[in-house]
Motif scaffolding. Structure first.
Motif, PDB file in Angstrom:
ATOM      1  N   LYS A  35       2.546   1.824  -3.408  1.00  0.00           N
ATOM      2  CA  LYS A  35       1.656   2.277  -4.473  1.00  0.00           C
ATOM      3  C   LYS A  35       1.122   3.686  -4.219  1.00  0.00           C
ATOM      4  CE  LYS A  35       0.072  -2.370  -5.714  1.00  0.00           C
ATOM      5  NZ  LYS A  35      -1.083  -3.319  -5.714  1.00  0.00           N
ATOM      6  N   GLN A  36       0.755   3.982  -2.971  1.00  0.00           N
ATOM      7  CA  GLN A  36       0.085   5.248  -2.670  1.00  0.00           C
ATOM      8  C   GLN A  36       1.045   6.397  -2.411  1.00  0.00           C
ATOM      9  OE1 GLN A  36      -3.262   5.659  -2.870  1.00  0.00           O
ATOM     10  NE2 GLN A  36      -3.315   3.541  -3.571  1.00  0.00           N
ATOM     11  N   PHE A  41       0.826  -1.203   0.000  1.00  0.00           N
ATOM     12  CA  PHE A  41       0.000   0.000   0.000  1.00  0.00           C
ATOM     13  C   PHE A  41       0.861   1.255   0.000  1.00  0.00           C
ATOM     14  CE2 PHE A  41      -2.369   3.419   2.023  1.00  0.00           C
ATOM     15  CZ  PHE A  41      -3.568   3.387   1.331  1.00  0.00           C
TER      16      PHE A  41
END
Length: 368
Positions: A182-183, A179
């Motif tokens: 990606k973020q 996470f």
């Protein structure tokens, strides 16, 4: 005042910032006017034992006070308002004496000192004290709670994730790592939610460093913030409440700029490596500096601070991003809080005098 003000300066504590606290305390003690104040030096050892210390200040600064047994008097601050002070052992007569304290100056940093615990005890005792009350101390110590308190102000903050890093997550962190990758991408900052002086903070540049950073932070607090990297100059503002003509005012200092010796302004850069630079005033446009000071004052109010604080920002051109606020900033020789006010013409003795006066006036115990 006709008689001297009896003031207790508390230092040390069960905290990873014990060393810094001892140095801050000596700066404060030596700045207090001896003709105006009777100072009681109250030390808390790393194991939690309390003492009145009657030895030389140099031994507090070099951390050897705790082994100076001849000058240690076992002591506690009484939560009983009737005592309004500290109880300590008179070794010669083998009995406890009660010394009234008109005010307490907590020179404490980190856990058990600036997180609301000490403030709660002092509130129960009825002794006026410098700095934020229990709620303000607790909110500003917890970085996640600070972010929530500041959100309604519409002040820019770094994007973040707050995680409870428990045993299960430690064994299987893949979804969290994915996470973040990606973020946010890399680098990211990993911070214990409850800590100061950048203790346990790591800048992670990849997956391996993020895993390591989570382990480091978890040793300080199970609640961990992962923040996006924000580009910009590191700017700090000191905040002070004082009474003028009977009315309390909040003033913000000039902005200061930090140029850390390391990759970021970590514990080593703040207190060990003397290559870090502090530039006052900060090299930013005056219009931007004004916006920073205004934002700092609004954040001070939103987080329920009292007396003093230091607010930290990143500034990139005209973009301002709030980083954090510290309700008991350092008072070492290289700490920004006293340095910023000194640059504005408020020398250290006058600064600590103002802080004590504000605490006494807030409690309705100041007399001209």
């Amino acid at each position: 005042m006709d008689k001297k003000i009896s003031i207790g300066v508390i230092f040390g504590g069960q905290s990873s910032e014990y060393d810094v606290s001892c140095v801050s305390a000596v700066t404060i003690i030596e700045a207090l006017d001896k003709n105006k104040y009777d100072v009681t030096k109250i030390g808390i050892m790393l194991d939690g034992r309390w003492f009145v210390y009657v030895g030389d200040n140099s031994r507090i600064k070099d951390l050897s006070w705790a082994s100076d047994t001849e000058n240690l008097r076992p002591a506690i601050i009484s939560p009983c308002k009737a005592h309004h002070g500290i109880m300590y052992l008179d070794k010669q007569n083998l009995k406890y004496e009660i010394v009234r304290l008109d005010c307490v100056f907590p020179a404490l940093h980190g856990e058990n000192g600036e997180d609301g615990n000490m403030q709660g005890l002092l509130t129960l005792s009825g002794i006026p004290y410098v700095g934020s009350r229990t709620r303000g101390a607790a909110v500003t110590m917890d970085k996640a709670m600070t972010k929530l308190a500041v959100t309604p102000l519409k002040v820019n903050q770094a994007a973040y994730i707050m995680v409870n890093y428990n045993g299960a997550m430690e064994k299987n962190p893949d979804s969290l790592i994915s996470f973040v990758s990606k973020q946010m991408g890399y680098p990211v900052f990993v911070k214990p939610s409850n800590a100061g002086s950048s203790v346990g903070v790591t800048k992670a540049h990849d997956r391996a460093e993020l895993l390591s950073a989570l382990t480091v932070a978890s040793k300080v607090d199970s609640r961990i913030l992962i923040e996006e990297y924000v580009r910009g100059k590191e700017i700090e503002v000191a905040l002070l409440e004082r009474y003028v003509n009977g009315k309390k005012q909040l003033i913000a200092s000039s902005c200061g700029e930090i140029r850390p010796a390391g990759e970021f302004y970590d514990y080593n850069a703040k207190y060990v490596d003397d290559r870090s630079e502090c530039i006052v005033p900060a090299q930013i446009d005056e219009s931007v500096a004004k916006l920073v000071r205004e934002a700092a004052c609004r954040i001070f109010r939103a987080t329920d601070c009292t007396g003093l604080a230091r607010a930290d920002f990143f500034v990139d051109g005209e973009k301002i991003v709030f980083n954090e606020i510290n309700a008991i900033p350092g008072f070492t020789e290289i700490s920004m809080f006293p340095m910023l006010f000194a640059a504005d013409g408020l020398a250290l003795p006058a600064l600590v005098d103002t802080l004590v006066e504000t605490a006494l006036r807030d409690a309705g115990e100041f007399s001209e």
